[in-house]
Design a protein around this motif. Structure first.
Motif, PDB file in Angstrom:
ATOM      1  N   LEU A 127       0.859  -0.895   0.111  1.00 24.25           N
ATOM      2  CA  LEU A 127      -0.190  -0.133  -0.168  1.00 24.25           C
ATOM      3  C   LEU A 127       0.732   1.509  -0.008  1.00 24.25           C
ATOM      4  N   PRO A 128       0.183   2.131  -0.322  1.00 21.26           N
ATOM      5  CA  PRO A 128       1.077   3.674  -0.421  1.00 21.26           C
ATOM      6  C   PRO A 128       1.474   4.245   1.115  1.00 21.26           C
ATOM      7  N   ARG A 133       0.961   2.657   6.711  1.00 17.36           N
ATOM      8  CA  ARG A 133       1.047   2.569   8.481  1.00 17.36           C
ATOM      9  C   ARG A 133      -0.458   3.279   8.966  1.00 17.36           C
ATOM     10  N   ILE A 134      -0.961   3.399   8.149  1.00 17.07           N
ATOM     11  CA  ILE A 134      -2.627   3.394   8.877  1.00 17.07           C
ATOM     12  C   ILE A 134      -3.292   1.644   9.301  1.00 17.07           C
ATOM     13  N   CYS A 135      -3.247   1.205   8.094  1.00 16.01           N
ATOM     14  CA  CYS A 135      -3.648  -0.205   8.501  1.00 16.01           C
ATOM     15  C   CYS A 135      -2.941  -0.864   9.603  1.00 16.01           C
ATOM     16  N   GLU A 136      -1.375  -0.790   9.652  1.00 18.47           N
ATOM     17  CA  GLU A 136       0.006  -1.407  10.585  1.00 18.47           C
ATOM     18  C   GLU A 136      -1.166  -1.045  11.654  1.00 18.47           C
ATOM     19  N   GLY A 153      -0.455  12.783  12.191  1.00 25.99           N
ATOM     20  CA  GLY A 153      -1.010  14.555  12.503  1.00 25.99           C
ATOM     21  C   GLY A 153      -2.654  14.380  11.536  1.00 25.99           C
ATOM     22  N   LEU A 154      -3.383  13.074  11.797  1.00 32.67           N
ATOM     23  CA  LEU A 154      -4.093  13.456  10.872  1.00 32.67           C
ATOM     24  C   LEU A 154      -5.759  13.689  11.050  1.00 32.67           C
ATOM     25  N   SER A 155      -6.772  13.681  10.494  1.00 29.12           N
ATOM     26  CA  SER A 155      -7.821  13.162  11.071  1.00 29.12           C
ATOM     27  C   SER A 155      -8.663  12.329  10.993  1.00 29.12           C
ATOM     28  N   VAL A 156      -9.184  11.995  12.133  1.00 31.51           N
ATOM     29  CA  VAL A 156      -9.823  10.950  12.244  1.00 31.51           C
ATOM     30  C   VAL A 156     -10.409  10.788  10.944  1.00 31.51           C
ATOM     31  N   GLY A 157     -11.006  11.611  10.725  1.00 32.44           N
ATOM     32  CA  GLY A 157     -12.284  11.185   9.890  1.00 32.44           C
ATOM     33  C   GLY A 157     -11.052  10.898   7.836  1.00 32.44           C
ATOM     34  N   ALA A 158     -10.338  11.449   7.761  1.00 37.47           N
ATOM     35  CA  ALA A 158      -9.155  10.432   6.671  1.00 37.47           C
ATOM     36  C   ALA A 158      -8.913   9.540   6.629  1.00 37.47           C
ATOM     37  N   VAL A 159      -8.141   9.178   8.618  1.00 37.00           N
ATOM     38  CA  VAL A 159      -8.063   7.549   8.585  1.00 37.00           C
ATOM     39  C   VAL A 159      -9.191   6.803   7.898  1.00 37.00           C
ATOM     40  N   ARG A 165     -10.793   2.393   2.509  1.00 37.42           N
ATOM     41  CA  ARG A 165     -10.143   2.270   0.946  1.00 37.42           C
ATOM     42  C   ARG A 165      -9.506   1.060   1.046  1.00 37.42           C
ATOM     43  N   SER A 166      -8.847   0.581   1.819  1.00 38.34           N
ATOM     44  CA  SER A 166      -7.709  -0.062   2.049  1.00 38.34           C
ATOM     45  C   SER A 166      -8.008  -1.788   1.946  1.00 38.34           C
TER      46      SER A 166
END
Length: 179
Positions: A127-128, A133-136, A153-159, A165-166
């Motif tokens: 994955l990108p 990193r989010i998946c991990e 450093g992201l929003s909860v919505g973005a995560v 998507r992943s």
């Protein structure tokens, strides 16, 4: 609270002696509450009905040994109802697992499990960077979306969106590729 067989304790003692009328009075008293509770635990009407019926059947079967910790049988019935709902969920999960194609079924031995885990980790590694990193963090290490968002450093919505998507991407790969 009234005395005699109108109390929950009196009704439970009567049930223990085979009094079906006492069971009917307990049913009339608590069936609506158990039904609402069961609806909070499962989504299917037939499951709700079965769970409520099984809860009162359990009361009928165990009345002779039941020690009420309070003046009411309701807390005991709620716990029994919850246990029946969880059992229903486990049965449905087993049924769904039995219906999975062989390559998607749960592994049967440690080597097979290790291979499946290796394959999933390889797909996550492809994955990108941010998605990987989010998946991990969320899927493998058990961090909440909020914790991962703060760490990256992201929003909860973005995560949430990236995990979704992943997952879709991994599901698509799994269903189109027999590993």
């Amino acid at each position: 609270m009234t005395t005699g067989t109108d109390t929950d304790e009196g009704l439970v003692r009567a049930i223990a002696q085979g009094d079906t009328g006492a069971l009917a009075r307990v049913f009339d008293r608590y069936a609506a509450t158990l039904t609402r509770y069961a609806w909070a635990l499962v989504d299917d009407r037939s499951d709700v009905e079965e769970i409520v019926q099984d809860s009162f059947l359990t009361l009928w079967q165990r009345a002779a040994t039941l020690e009420l910790p309070a003046d009411t049988v309701l807390p005991w019935l709620l716990v029994v109802c919850r246990n029946h709902a969880f059992n229903t969920g486990r049965k449905q999960a087993r049924r769904r697992a039995d219906e999975l194609p062989e390559h998607l079924a749960a592994p049967t031995d440690q080597d097979e499990a290790r291979e499946l885990l290796r394959w999933v980790r390889d797909e996550i590694a492809a994955l990108p960077e941010t998605d990987r990193r989010i998946c991990e963090l969320c899927l493998l290490e058990g961090y909440s979306y909020a914790e991962a968002a703060e760490m990256l450093g992201l929003s909860v919505g973005a995560v949430t969106q990236r995990v979704s998507r992943s997952r879709r991407r991994l599901k698509k790969v799994v269903t189109h590729d027999e590993h």
